[in-house]
Motif scaffolding. Structure first.
Motif, PDB file in Angstrom:
ATOM      1  N   GLN A 431       0.847  -1.194   0.000  1.00  0.00           N
ATOM      2  CA  GLN A 431       0.000   0.000   0.000  1.00  0.00           C
ATOM      3  C   GLN A 431       0.881   1.241   0.000  1.00  0.00           C
ATOM      4  O   GLN A 431       1.949   1.256   0.618  1.00  0.00           O
ATOM      5  CB  GLN A 431      -0.906   0.021   1.236  1.00  0.00           C
ATOM      6  N   THR A 432       0.440   2.286  -0.683  1.00  0.00           N
ATOM      7  CA  THR A 432       1.212   3.527  -0.672  1.00  0.00           C
ATOM      8  C   THR A 432       1.218   4.123   0.734  1.00  0.00           C
ATOM      9  O   THR A 432       0.298   3.891   1.527  1.00  0.00           O
ATOM     10  CB  THR A 432       0.639   4.554  -1.663  1.00  0.00           C
ATOM     11  N   LEU A 433       2.251   4.879   1.031  1.00  0.00           N
ATOM     12  CA  LEU A 433       2.441   5.428   2.372  1.00  0.00           C
ATOM     13  C   LEU A 433       2.749   6.908   2.274  1.00  0.00           C
ATOM     14  O   LEU A 433       3.593   7.328   1.473  1.00  0.00           O
ATOM     15  CB  LEU A 433       3.600   4.702   3.061  1.00  0.00           C
ATOM     16  N   GLU A 434       2.056   7.703   3.070  1.00  0.00           N
ATOM     17  CA  GLU A 434       2.374   9.130   3.172  1.00  0.00           C
ATOM     18  C   GLU A 434       3.227   9.350   4.410  1.00  0.00           C
ATOM     19  O   GLU A 434       2.850   8.980   5.522  1.00  0.00           O
ATOM     20  CB  GLU A 434       1.110   9.972   3.249  1.00  0.00           C
ATOM     21  N   PHE A 435       4.395   9.937   4.204  1.00  0.00           N
ATOM     22  CA  PHE A 435       5.358  10.171   5.283  1.00  0.00           C
ATOM     23  C   PHE A 435       5.520  11.679   5.425  1.00  0.00           C
ATOM     24  O   PHE A 435       6.217  12.322   4.639  1.00  0.00           O
ATOM     25  CB  PHE A 435       6.688   9.497   4.936  1.00  0.00           C
ATOM     26  N   ASP A 436       4.846  12.247   6.421  1.00  0.00           N
ATOM     27  CA  ASP A 436       4.880  13.689   6.645  1.00  0.00           C
ATOM     28  C   ASP A 436       5.804  13.984   7.820  1.00  0.00           C
ATOM     29  O   ASP A 436       5.558  13.548   8.943  1.00  0.00           O
ATOM     30  CB  ASP A 436       3.474  14.213   6.926  1.00  0.00           C
ATOM     31  N   TYR A 437       6.884  14.733   7.559  1.00  0.00           N
ATOM     32  CA  TYR A 437       7.867  15.017   8.594  1.00  0.00           C
ATOM     33  C   TYR A 437       7.220  15.560   9.869  1.00  0.00           C
ATOM     34  O   TYR A 437       7.592  15.179  10.990  1.00  0.00           O
ATOM     35  CB  TYR A 437       8.888  16.054   8.107  1.00  0.00           C
ATOM     36  N   ALA A 438       6.271  16.451   9.698  1.00  0.00           N
ATOM     37  CA  ALA A 438       5.646  17.078  10.868  1.00  0.00           C
ATOM     38  C   ALA A 438       4.811  16.071  11.651  1.00  0.00           C
ATOM     39  O   ALA A 438       4.869  16.016  12.886  1.00  0.00           O
ATOM     40  CB  ALA A 438       4.788  18.261  10.426  1.00  0.00           C
ATOM     41  N   GLN A 443       4.053  14.878  19.052  1.00  0.00           N
ATOM     42  CA  GLN A 443       3.762  14.090  20.244  1.00  0.00           C
ATOM     43  C   GLN A 443       2.259  14.067  20.466  1.00  0.00           C
ATOM     44  O   GLN A 443       1.703  14.883  21.209  1.00  0.00           O
ATOM     45  CB  GLN A 443       4.507  14.668  21.453  1.00  0.00           C
ATOM     46  N   SER A 444       1.613  13.115  19.808  1.00  0.00           N
ATOM     47  CA  SER A 444       0.165  12.965  19.942  1.00  0.00           C
ATOM     48  C   SER A 444      -0.194  11.509  19.715  1.00  0.00           C
ATOM     49  O   SER A 444       0.577  10.740  19.130  1.00  0.00           O
ATOM     50  CB  SER A 444      -0.572  13.851  18.924  1.00  0.00           C
ATOM     51  N   LYS A 445      -1.391  11.130  20.148  1.00  0.00           N
ATOM     52  CA  LYS A 445      -1.831   9.750  19.985  1.00  0.00           C
ATOM     53  C   LYS A 445      -2.082   9.400  18.529  1.00  0.00           C
ATOM     54  O   LYS A 445      -2.226   8.224  18.189  1.00  0.00           O
ATOM     55  CB  LYS A 445      -3.096   9.488  20.809  1.00  0.00           C
ATOM     56  N   ASP A 446      -2.119  10.419  17.666  1.00  0.00           N
ATOM     57  CA  ASP A 446      -2.296  10.146  16.243  1.00  0.00           C
ATOM     58  C   ASP A 446      -0.992   9.733  15.571  1.00  0.00           C
ATOM     59  O   ASP A 446      -1.001   9.301  14.423  1.00  0.00           O
ATOM     60  CB  ASP A 446      -2.855  11.390  15.539  1.00  0.00           C
ATOM     61  N   ASN A 447       0.125   9.884  16.282  1.00  0.00           N
ATOM     62  CA  ASN A 447       1.425   9.484  15.765  1.00  0.00           C
ATOM     63  C   ASN A 447       1.772   8.126  16.362  1.00  0.00           C
ATOM     64  O   ASN A 447       2.084   8.026  17.550  1.00  0.00           O
ATOM     65  CB  ASN A 447       2.488  10.525  16.150  1.00  0.00           C
ATOM     66  N   PRO A 448       1.719   7.049  15.586  1.00  0.00           N
ATOM     67  CA  PRO A 448       1.873   5.706  16.162  1.00  0.00           C
ATOM     68  C   PRO A 448       3.208   5.463  16.839  1.00  0.00           C
ATOM     69  O   PRO A 448       3.272   4.775  17.864  1.00  0.00           O
ATOM     70  CB  PRO A 448       1.666   4.769  14.968  1.00  0.00           C
ATOM     71  N   GLN A 453       5.974   4.438  21.934  1.00  0.00           N
ATOM     72  CA  GLN A 453       7.094   4.825  22.802  1.00  0.00           C
ATOM     73  C   GLN A 453       6.594   5.447  24.101  1.00  0.00           C
ATOM     74  O   GLN A 453       7.194   5.241  25.177  1.00  0.00           O
ATOM     75  CB  GLN A 453       8.009   5.816  22.068  1.00  0.00           C
ATOM     76  N   TYR A 454       5.493   6.173  24.040  1.00  0.00           N
ATOM     77  CA  TYR A 454       4.928   6.793  25.236  1.00  0.00           C
ATOM     78  C   TYR A 454       4.447   5.725  26.216  1.00  0.00           C
ATOM     79  O   TYR A 454       4.593   5.864  27.431  1.00  0.00           O
ATOM     80  CB  TYR A 454       3.771   7.710  24.824  1.00  0.00           C
ATOM     81  N   ALA A 455       3.884   4.638  25.683  1.00  0.00           N
ATOM     82  CA  ALA A 455       3.456   3.543  26.562  1.00  0.00           C
ATOM     83  C   ALA A 455       4.653   2.947  27.288  1.00  0.00           C
ATOM     84  O   ALA A 455       4.618   2.698  28.493  1.00  0.00           O
ATOM     85  CB  ALA A 455       2.733   2.473  25.749  1.00  0.00           C
ATOM     86  N   HIS A 456       5.755   2.742  26.559  1.00  0.00           N
ATOM     87  CA  HIS A 456       6.957   2.188  27.199  1.00  0.00           C
ATOM     88  C   HIS A 456       7.518   3.170  28.215  1.00  0.00           C
ATOM     89  O   HIS A 456       7.919   2.775  29.325  1.00  0.00           O
ATOM     90  CB  HIS A 456       8.014   1.858  26.137  1.00  0.00           C
ATOM     91  N   ALA A 457       7.553   4.440  27.848  1.00  0.00           N
ATOM     92  CA  ALA A 457       8.076   5.447  28.773  1.00  0.00           C
ATOM     93  C   ALA A 457       7.213   5.547  30.032  1.00  0.00           C
ATOM     94  O   ALA A 457       7.733   5.747  31.144  1.00  0.00           O
ATOM     95  CB  ALA A 457       8.160   6.802  28.066  1.00  0.00           C
ATOM     96  N   LEU A 583      10.412  10.508  27.482  1.00  0.00           N
ATOM     97  CA  LEU A 583      10.137  11.306  26.292  1.00  0.00           C
ATOM     98  C   LEU A 583      10.299  12.767  26.642  1.00  0.00           C
ATOM     99  O   LEU A 583       9.772  13.244  27.654  1.00  0.00           O
ATOM    100  CB  LEU A 583       8.718  11.043  25.774  1.00  0.00           C
ATOM    101  N   ARG A 584      11.036  13.461  25.813  1.00  0.00           N
ATOM    102  CA  ARG A 584      11.260  14.889  26.041  1.00  0.00           C
ATOM    103  C   ARG A 584      10.548  15.693  24.969  1.00  0.00           C
ATOM    104  O   ARG A 584      10.537  15.309  23.808  1.00  0.00           O
ATOM    105  CB  ARG A 584      12.755  15.207  26.028  1.00  0.00           C
ATOM    106  N   ALA A 585       9.992  16.794  25.365  1.00  0.00           N
ATOM    107  CA  ALA A 585       9.269  17.652  24.416  1.00  0.00           C
ATOM    108  C   ALA A 585      10.246  18.289  23.444  1.00  0.00           C
ATOM    109  O   ALA A 585      11.391  18.535  23.773  1.00  0.00           O
ATOM    110  CB  ALA A 585       8.503  18.719  25.181  1.00  0.00           C
TER     111      ALA A 585
END
Length: 585
Positions: A431-438, A443-448, A453-457, A583-585
């Motif tokens: 499947q095609t993939l969109e890779f958006d740097y931003a 740091q949001s739940k929409d970023n897998p 990583q947040y769960a591990h942290a 995780l650091r901001a």
């Protein structure tokens, strides 16, 4: 331990006992009997189709066989209840004690949890990237590199003996163009005004470095001499320089292939003749004239007698040419030899990770691999679709250094290798993939990648807080193995354990299907289950992991948290991603 396999073995023993007692006929073929999660979680923990599969052979109604199985399964020490559903599915619900014991398994195994012997040491060669040695890797190569590398990790975790390989396509016309382009830059480095780069040459700035390096090594040795004299030396030097850069790019992405095979060396060794001899001994090579298919001609078709491979006997659409009109081997012949060489090196299972533009090549290459190995070898081809590079919704501009594309190193420098490795697996490779740097760095739940990583942290944060509260506490996996796990009684806690206990099955299934994206999907689901449990503790103090005045409950929940951290780390390890403790901001 894959608990589904364990229960499948128990079921097999029950079927054997029933046959021994005469309740079922002997010699039933149970190859298609499965033990899997039911389609809906509400139906239980495990489900088997045994009654449906065996009914016709046994000459019995499915529900009659299901009743026999249910009666025996109710006696199993880990089964809490048995239900017969629909035409004869048998659904099992396991005891809470069984699930709690899986936490102990995870704590004992650490990040090795999920490792399997299903591969039984069988050899498998995973070839990936294999970009032409004519310039730096571009961003699209990142996807194939990650898919291949993670698949290799996954196969190793499932017990296969894996060879990671890069095929250097250094025998074609593109390498000739590289040599001439490098020679042009070499002359430029020595002070010659070469003007605009001529059409057909490679214009990238990276070739200036190659030319300057050649000038430093050889001085003016190759100035003013015929091409036939300088060509071999310049070609070899340019390939070595480009490949050194490619190895550096792969290292930056965390990819380390073991074997680099040269097409030119393969051809020179007589490997093509050896492969064609193997086909001829089976009567699979002949001289004939191809008929043009309707609509268009096949690649390299000419209305003349040609040396052909009987590819159609192995599922291909037409037979394929092995020689060009000038008598030289076709690229297809070279590729047959390469796959035969990999097979003869002791890897009967071959996996090629290729770009989507190779889609038309798959059927003939699978056919050729079956033929040249006398059906003892098998080839699976994974096609990687395009990656659309964006930044805040806008296409990313090309690299000046590369000349016409965004380099892999540009992307690594922009977002980091771990982000790339995770995001490249958030969709199926086809499947095609969109890779958006931003988006991939927010740091949001929409970023897998952040969500996992947040769960591990968060797990690490809980354990740090526990260590501060009780510095003498042993919060290692073995140290928590003796926690009173019977205190884990909340449905959400046990649901989290069930999700973790599914990890070994995910490893085996993803490895056998050659689908590394399943690891990313699984980790996102596990992270979601953990975050949900965490959020309950924010609203209800009794659901927190550290409960004031409840040392046994706290220790049991710390064992649960440690297990979550270990399973997430195990999955990230397969993906080649470093789990973060903060995780650091």
């Amino acid at each position: 331990m894959n608990l589904f396999n364990a229960f499948a073995q128990d079921l097999s023993a029950i079927l054997g006992d029933l046959a021994e007692s005469g309740a079922l006929p002997r010699g039933l073929d149970a190859a298609k009997v499965t033990v899997e999660p039911p389609r809906e979680a509400a139906h239980g923990d495990l489900s088997t189709n045994a009654a449906l599969v065996l009914a016709k052979q046994a000459g019995r109604k499915p529900r009659d066989i299901a009743e026999l199985l249910a009666a025996r399964l109710k006696e199993h020490p880990h089964v809490a209840s048995v239900e017969i559903a629909g035409p004869g599915f048998v659904n099992l619900r396991l005891t809470d004690a069984y699930w709690r014991a899986r936490v102990g398994d995870i704590l004992a195994a650490g990040t090795a949890y999920g490792a399997s012997t299903v591969g039984a040491g069988r050899g498998v060669n995973v070839e990936y990237v294999s970009a032409n040695p004519t310039g730096p890797l571009h961003a699209a190569h990142a996807r194939g590199a990650v898919v291949g590398d993670v698949l290799a990790n996954l196969l190793e975790k499932a017990g296969y003996a894996v060879t990671r390989e890069y095929y250097i396509n250094d025998a074609g016309a593109q390498v000739q163009t590289l040599a001439r382009s490098a020679h042009l830059r070499y002359r430029e480095a020595l002070g010659e005004d070469v003007g605009e780069i001529p059409p057909g040459m490679y214009p990238g700035e990276y070739l200036k470095d190659v030319g300057e390096a050649l000038a430093r090594r050889d001085g003016r040795k190759w100035v003013g001499v015929p091409e036939e004299e300088w060509f071999p030396a310049v070609r070899d030097f340019a390939i070595d320089e480009i490949m050194a850069g490619i190895r550096g790019d792969l290292k930056a992405l965390g990819v380390g292939e073991q074997v680099f095979s040269s097409e030119r060396a393969l051809v020179a060794s007589g490997a093509v003749e050896a492969a064609l001899d193997a086909l001829e001994r089976q009567g699979l090579v002949y001289v004939g004239v191809l008929e043009p298919p309707k609509g268009k001609k096949p690649e390299e078709w000419e209305p003349r007698p040609q040396t052909l491979f009987r590819s159609s006997e192995f599922g291909d659409d037409v037979d394929r040419p092995l020689k060009k009109s000038d008598g030289s081997w076709t690229y297809f012949a070279n590729d047959i030899a390469y796959h035969y060489d990999k097979f003869r090196r002791g890897t009967p299972l071959l996996v090629d990770v290729l770009g989507a533009d190779h889609g038309g090549y798959v059927k003939r290459m699978v056919a050729a691999t079956q033929a040249v190995t006398a059906r003892e070898g098998a080839l699976d081809v994974l096609l990687c679709q395009l990656v659309h590079l964006m930044d805040k919704g806008q296409p990313v501009k090309m690299s000046k250094r590369a000349g016409t594309f965004v380099t892999l190193r540009d992307v690594v420098d922009a977002v980091g290798r771990d982000v790339i490795r995770f995001i490249m697996l958030t969709r199926r490779s086809d499947q095609t993939l969109e890779f958006d740097y931003a988006k991939v760095t927010e740091q949001s739940k929409d970023n897998p990648v952040f969500y996992v990583q947040y769960a591990h942290a968060r797990c690490c944060s809980v354990l740090r807080n526990a260590a501060e509260a009780d510095p003498a506490a042993d919060l290692t996996g073995p140290g928590l193995a003796g926690a009173p796990l019977d205190r884990l009684a909340e449905p959400d806690e046990l649901a989290l354990v069930r999700a973790m206990a599914n990890w070994p099955r995910v490893v085996e299934g993803a490895a056998e299907a050659h689908e590394p994206h399943r690891i990313a999907f699984y980790l996102q689901d596990l992270a979601a289950a953990f975050h949900a449990l965490w959020n309950r503790g924010r609203d209800d103090a009794s659901m927190r992991f550290l409960v004031e005045g409840e040392p046994e409950l706290t220790r049991a929940r710390l064992a649960l948290v440690k297990a979550v951290a270990l399973v997430i780390a195990s999955g990230l390890e397969v993906m080649g991603v470093k789990p973060l403790e903060e995780l650091r901001a």
